[in-house]
Structure formats: structure tokens, C-alpha cells
Design an enzyme around this catalytic site. Structure first.
Site, PDB file in Angstrom:
ATOM      1  N   CYS A 140      -1.121   3.752  -3.324  1.00 40.66           N
ATOM      2  CA  CYS A 140      -0.440   3.176  -4.485  1.00 40.66           C
ATOM      3  C   CYS A 140      -0.300   1.659  -4.491  1.00 40.66           C
ATOM      4  CB  CYS A 140       0.916   3.836  -4.659  1.00 40.66           C
ATOM      5  SG  CYS A 140       1.782   4.155  -3.101  1.00 40.66           S
TER       6      CYS A 140
ATOM      7  N   HIS B 153       6.335  -1.849  -6.801  1.00 45.20           N
ATOM      8  CA  HIS B 153       5.557  -1.579  -5.594  1.00 45.20           C
ATOM      9  C   HIS B 153       4.765  -2.760  -5.054  1.00 45.20           C
ATOM     10  CE1 HIS B 153       4.294   2.415  -3.573  1.00 45.20           C
ATOM     11  NE2 HIS B 153       5.521   2.066  -3.282  1.00 45.20           N
TER      12      HIS B 153
END
Lengths: 483, 483
Positions: free
Chosen positions: B39, B102
């Protein structure tokens, strides 16, 4: 062809615009099954509406073995079976088969003795070439007589994969449809093409056109042909009066992949197995003006339903003196209903698995034997699920392996035997199995005996072509079915 | 989410009517890739248009290891990187991120310091719950300040899978779009929902509605939300003025399947690997009135192309002082062109594989270590291809494993080293590799150091909520990346 071979079913090169369009205009079946993971039994089931274990298309030479109709098979479709064309004939339909018959090649099994009025195609697979001494080449028939043999008169170039058979079958279909339309006669056309069966072939104009290689070329030619057939129906003005169904007789033969075998998408294993990859099939119903466009159905369907559904469309009562396994899908197709019914997964004489709703219980697991596997025969290449894709026949009768095909379409995660979910589902399915077995009357097995003498040495019409060969002495033997 | 999770990509329960419709109205990309099988690096690549090895989102703690941004990561997106929103801002765009950021959670990495004007969401994954002593729960931010924490103020019921986060993210998106339309301001919305990431969640109204279980419920809620966003654009009359792209940051996490992980269709393995299942992504472009409906493209695409394509749409020049890996896809999307370009498959600091045309060469193969595998961590459940899905890192630099992804999308049949086809393809790809490596300037690796002290103990805004926690002493360590 396999479930995963069509763009609409997620084939990554998406090269089937005509079938995808057929689905967009009709109804896509996502949970549609064949009746056997091998060709002959599937086709016998399609045309009789009955499981192979009832209609005789199975073997008892070994436990849970797939059998089919090679050249030396002695058996074939019994006279006692009532085939779809026999019944449709009573309602005035003209019936034609184009392509592979596969229900026996001896005179008594000829398709024109079982309800068809016309035939262009072959009784067996297009294996070969043979040497005409040990084994003759497979004949191609027009109606009662052979008009040549594969590799001799109907060329298949094994090196390049070139053969124009699909074009012949396409033209034959278009001509038949035109003729029927001109004479205002209702018709049943069984268009049983076999270009995606090894040895895979395509016409010159399609060779090298697919991202997928030769197999993809064959798929593209089939797709193109289906587009032309549907367009022909539309141009003749009879599309709203013609029900068309597309499906396959078993999962893609992964053993022949990648050059000669296709894709079963996310499903486990392929042809010859009773995992989803062996028996779940692409399926599309098309009938403009009747089937709402873009429909998607989760109805558990079977090739045997095409028997019952076709009779329903023709207003013919199905036979009442025997068990019919097919159901009439018209309420599903026309009104979007869902009919509760199980799917039985047979391999030869054994009920291997049963699906009810989203649950599938395996009573037996087997891919193939270690001996065959060590020869490189692999029905599950690149796939291996411990305790599931077994190389010995494993019995699970008293504690079936249970999968939830919604959460786990790839049959990778058996449910815990201790769970309530397992208990409930297995109890339900075991009831269905009990009921099924209690009333089952197995047919006389047709695929036990083989004899070199019954091969296609001198089919009717061979004299005119100078192609009659001398048969050896009769020497009937048990056929060998290793899988 | 994986390639095989959408109906239009062949998911057998076909439960994504809105995404399927989006594809029917727009262009479907069949050969679209993320920049990393994990990710954080993927998202960093998406927003910078650059490979993780350039923008710093990788680790050198071990060879070919996937790394991301857990709570104790010290690094994040470097100031020297230019993010898509920073560049769009110059052209008058208002930029909002909804959902998972993120790209680092320390103050200097905050999205509002990197080009976004608005944020509702979280810096990390929604793992938890934590005990607030060893580890705090992950904060949820509105713009500069935290507004609560997962499991405390934003509930996720791990037992039932219930959480209403996707509904919050949906409402936030609809409101932002309405506001931008009302003020006639161009906008960039990065809608980074995470319901399909373990622990998977869905709102009450979607729980139990999918054939696929909890994971399917989450997919259905995302699908439904996307339908609502597209409809909102249409109702506001700005759909013909708004470019929408749907894709995913890595393949489905098969390690979490079936309850917490999805499907990569016919592809090999999943998240964390550089096989197709780890990096090929569902992708759909939508822009009514501009993109012809029902288009399908075989363009090799990358999430990094969204950087270049978005700049092109906004009339902004991409930075010229650095290597940009993304390409402008507008000629593909608007004119159906195909642009020749390779795809580089990185895992951490190693170039594992390269795709050019239909060929893919593996220079390194690895699923995960025997040690991890023996703990039950399996990135390829039910799949095993000898010499390919290896449990030791295998180098193939001098004789790469070559696959033809048209004939063999599942990477099961390496081409013979002796074939002309192999020689030609590998020569071509090796040239691309040489060129790539010769000009590569690796960024400072950001994902090497972890420290309990940098966790989200006291994010800005914690005082107002009485949710400030005391951080431990700083104790920086090499992060451990076993995969």
C-alpha cells in the site's frame, strides 16, 4: 471451452466481442453446469435431459472413471433413450446437428436414427492423423453417408493449427437457417463446433490474431461465427422467434494449456475433474424481445435443462415414464425467478459432489492417479489444495468436504467440520443425496467395451469415395479408462 | 481490492453493478498496474508519478522486502518530492484527501503540508484496537487536527465487521463535490477508502448482503458509494467536466482470504508479490462526453500515469528536474492509442520483473520465506508453480524466467530458454532493464527506521479531546520487514 474463456467472464485479453454482446442483449448464467467433466457423457445428458448414469453414458470398468466414445467404443446412445430432436420432431421441428455427435458411431447410433434429419460433421473427436492400418482416420458425414475423412479430405495442419472446419460449420448453419426461414419451418439446430478441443484449430484468417495464441485464435473464430449466426437471424427477421443458448460441454482442458487449452477463470482445476473448473460453464441465453437485455442469473443451471426448456418452448410434454434431471428454465429466463434445485457432480459411476445453494459438498475427491500424474498428466496445473486436489481417490462420504462457493469460489478453504454452518449445510445436502440415490435407476453402462473391429473402417458412403478399409477380426475388450 | 473483484473482471457473484456500469460508460483497462505490491509505496508512487525506489518509499533493511508506514515508522514523504496536489494547486485546484493517507504520520508528512487543503481520514491502516500503553489507537483527522481514534470514537466491530466509515467517507465526498460545484472551483478529490483492507468492514445496511461474505459486503458498499458519487456529478451537471478514475493500490490480500481478502481472478498469487496477482489492478476511466462508452484498452498502464494524466488534464507541466515514471494516458483514453512502455515490478529495493508488450521477465522470484510460510503466511494459497512461486529468493538475472501473458496470464508455463521467442524477448527486455538501471537515482530510503516514540500518542488536537497519551523514550531501530 472454459468458464473463464469469454471476455464477459473475465478473460484478461477480452477477445470475444460477439459473445459479450450476446450476453449484453440476453441473460448471462454465472452458475451453469455441465453434467459430466468429459464430452460424450455431457452431450448425451444435453440431448436426453438425463444424467449420464441414467442414460448409460458411463463406465463401470473402474470406480469414478471418465469415459467417452473413441473410435473403438462398442456402445452408444441406447434406443430406449428419447432425444430432444425425437421429441421436437413431433411438434413439426426440423432438426440438424452440425459438428461433433459423440453419442456412438456405429450404425444404430447414427444421429439420423435418433431424431435428427440432417447432419454435417463427425461422430468422434478430430484426433489423428492415423495410418489407416492400426486405425482409420475419423469420417466426416453429410447425413447418412461419409463425405471424407479428417486429415485426408478435411485438412487439419497440426503444425500450424490451420483448418477451415469452423467456417464450414458456420456456412452450414447459415444455409440451414435460411432454408428453414424460407420454408417457414420451425427448426432445432445443434451447432456442436469443436475448434477449441485439442488438436485446436483455426482458419487462416484467424491464425495469429489472438493475444492468447492458437487457442485464442480458435475462440475468436467461434466468437466471430456466433456473431454472424445471430446477425443472420436478425437479418432474416426471425431473431424474436428463435431461442439461442450458448454453453460448453466441460471445463477447459488445462492439461492441454496453454497452446491447446483455455481458462476456467478463478475456479479449481479443469476438464476431467468435478471441481468447479471441470464443470462450471459459460452460458448465455439470447432471445431478443423476450429475454430482458443485460440480465444476470444465479440460477443453478445444467445442460440438461436445455432439454426441458426447449420442450417447454415447443409446447411438447417431456416423457413421463422416466426420470428427467433437467428443469424448465423459462421462468428464470423470462421472469427472473430462481428455482431451488441441486447440482450433482458425477464422474463415471460415482456421485463425487453435490451443490445446493452456495454450498458444495465433496463426497469423493480425485484429480488423477499418482501414476498418471508422474507421466505429466496434470488436471490442476499450478494448483494444489491439500486434501482436496488428491491423487488418490479419497472418500468423504461420512464427513464430506464442504465449501461455500460464494466466499470461496476456488474451493480452497473447506469449512470446519465443527461449525454450525457445516452441520446445517451437510445435513441438508445429505438429505438430497439420500433422496437422489434412493430413486436412482442406473442405465446399462455403454462405455465398458472397446473393439478395434468397430472402428470407422468402412462407414456408409466409403465405396463412392474409395475409402473403405478392411476391419480386423473382432476382439472385444474392457476399455481402459485411467482417469 | 484485486483485479478479479469486479463483475466486469469476472468475479463469479457479479455484485458490482455500479462499477460495471462505470466501465460500460467509460474505458476498462485490462493491463493496468500498481507500482508496488504493498500500500504505502503504491500511494507514494500514485501521488508523485515516480517509482517508490525514486521517491524513497522503500527499505534497504533487507533485500527485496516490502515495507510500509506503520505507526512507528520514522520516515515519510520527503519535502523534495512534488505531489500531484501541490502541482494542481498552482492551476487553481482545491485538493482533498478522504480516507487513508499512508505517506507518513509525523507532522512534516501531514497531507496539508503536501498540497492538500482538506483531509478527512487517517494516516495509517485501521489496525487495532490497541491498549493505549504499548501502542495508541490510530487517529482520524479532519484537516490539521485529530477528531478521534479508531475503535474509540470511530467504531469497528471486529466480530461482526460492522463500521460505518465508508458512509462517512461517501458523505464527505458528496459534500466536497457540492461545495466545489457551488463555488465553481476546480477540484481534485483523492477518495482513498479502505473497507476491503483487513480488518474488513461494512455498514450495517450492507452486512450479510453479499454472496461473498464480509469481504463482498465491503465491496458492495464501495460499489454502491461509487455509483452515488457518479450520480452526484451527473445531477450537479459537472460529469462532462470531471475525470474519474477507479483503481486499487495492490492485488487482493490472499493471505486474508476468504473472509478478509478478495480475488485476483486468473492471476498468480496476491498482495506482497510481484506476480500478476500482486500488481495487476482493476482500472476504469470515466468521463462522459469525452471517453467513448464501452471502451476496452490493452495499454500497459500504471497508477503513476494518473499523476501525469491529471497534470495534462489541468494543463500543468510536469516537473522537468526529475525522472517521472508516469505517462500521459489521454491519447489512450480519448483517441484509443497504444503507447509502447514497459512496466517495472519492484519489491523494495529490487527490480523483480519487467513487462514489455505481452512478455514478462522475472529477474527475481519470491513469494515469502519458508520460515514465514511455516507460520501459515501464504501469499499464494492453493497455488504452486515449481521454480516460480519460490520460498527462497531466487535470482534469474542471467537467465530470466519468461512468460507470455497473453497465452499464459497465470504465469504457469515459463518459455523454453532455448527458443527463438525467448531469445528475442529477453534481449529486448534486458535492453530496457539496462537503460532503466543506468539512469536510476535511488531516493533516500524512508522505511528503514522505526521508533515507538513517533507513534500517534499525541497528535494535534488531542488536547481538546482529552486523548493525548504519553510517548515513551525514543529508541530508534531498524524496522523488521520479513516479506
Amino acid at each position: 471451452m472454459g468458464w473463464g474463456d469469454l471476455g464477459v467472464f473475465g478473460e484478461p485479453s477480452k477477445e470475444t466481442p460477439n459473445l459479450d454482446q450476446m450476453a449484453a442483449e440476453g441473460m448471462l448464467f454465472l452458475d451453469f453446469y455441465t453434467a459430466s467433466p468429459l464430452c460424450s457423457p455431457s452431450r448425451a445428458a444435453l440431448l436426453t435431459g438425463r444424467l449420464p448414469v441414467r442414460n448409460g453414458f458411463y463406465t463401470t470398468n473402474g470406480h469414478a472413471r471418465n469415459a467417452y466414445t473413441p473410435q473403438d467404443i462398442v456402445g452408444g446412445i441406447p434406443d430406449s433413450e428419447l432425444l430432444l430432436p425425437e421429441l421436437l420432431k413431433k411438434a413439426g421441428y426440423t432438426n440438424k446437428i452440425i459438428g461433433k455427435w459423440h453419442l456412438g458411431h456405429r450404425p444404430q447410433f447414427h444421429p439420423l436414427r435418433h431424431g435428427f434429419e440432417e447432419w454435417f460433421g463427425s461422430p468422434n473427436c478430430h484426433f489423428g492423423p492415423y495410418d489407416s492400418r492400426e486405425r482409420p482416420n475419423i469420417p466426416v458425414y453429410r447425413d447418412w453417408e461419409m463425405v471424407g475423412r479428417y486429415y485426408e479430405d478435411f485438412k487439419i495442419d497440426l503444425k500450424t493449427g490451420e483448418a477451415n472446419l469452423t467456417q464450414l460449420y458456420l456456412q452450414e448453419a447459415l444455409d440451414f437457417i435460411s432454408k428453414q426461414q424460407a420454408s417457414q419451418q420451425p427448426f432445432f439446430l445443434y451447432w456442436a463446433i469443436d475448434a477449441t478441443h485439442a488438436p485446436v484449430y483455426a482458419s487462416k484468417q484467424f491464425l495469429g490474431t489472438s493475444q492468447r495464441g492458437l487457442y485464442g485464435d480458435a475462440v475468436r473464430e467461434i466468437d466471430d461465427s456466433i456473431g454472424k449466426i445471430l446477425k443472420h437471424l436478425q437479418q432474416l427477421g426471425i431473431s424474436e422467434n428463435t431461442f439461442v443458448f450458448f454453453t460448453s460441454d466441460n471445463g477447459a482442458a488445462l492439461i492441454s494449456a496453454p497452446r491447446q487449452g483455455g481458462s476456467n477463470g478463478p475456479f479449481l482445476c479443469g476438464k476431467q475433474t468435478t471441481f468447479e473448473g471441470g464443470m462450471r460453464e459459460p452460458a448465455i441465453a439470447w432471445w431478443p424481445g423476450h429475454i430482458p437485455a443485460g440480465g444476470v442469473s444465479h440460477q443453478l443451471g445444467s445442460v440438461m435443462d436445455l432439454f426441458s426448456t426447449s420442450l417447454s418452448l415447443a409446447g411438447v410434454q417431456p416423457p413421463s415414464d422416466r426420470q428427467i434431471d433437467g428443469i424448465d428454465l423459462l421462468p428464470v429466463i423470462l421472469q427472473g425467478k430462481l428455482i431451488d434445485r441441486p447440482i450433482f457432480y458425477y464422474r463415471g459411476n460415482e456421485l463425487m459432489a453435490v451443490r445446493a445453494g452456495l454450498y458444495k459438498a465433496h463426497y469423493w475427491t480425485w484429480s488423477n492417479s499418482w501414476e498418471e500424474h508422474s507421466k505429466g498428466i496434470d488436471f490442476c496445473p499450478g494448483q494444489s489444495v491439500a486434501g482436496v486436489t488428491t491423487h488418490t481417490q479419497e472418500e468423504h462420504t461420512y464427513l464430506p468436504l464442504l465449501f461455500h462457493l460464494g466466499r470461496d469460489p476456488g474451493e480452497k478453504y473447506p469449512l470446519s467440520f465443527a461449525s454450525d454452518e457445516y452441520q446445517r449445510a451437510v445435513e441438508h445436502i445429505s438429505g438430497l443425496v439420500q433422496q437422489h440415490k434412493a430413486t436412482l435407476v442406473p442405465g446399462q453402462p455403454q462405455l465398458n467395451v472397446c473393439d478395434q473391429a468397430v472402428m470407422n473402417w468402412s462407414p456408409p458412403g466409403c465405396e463412392k469415395l474409395g475409402k473403405c478399409l478392411k476391419a480386423p477380426e473382432s476382439d472385444p475388450k474392457k476399455c481402459s479408462w485411467p482417469h
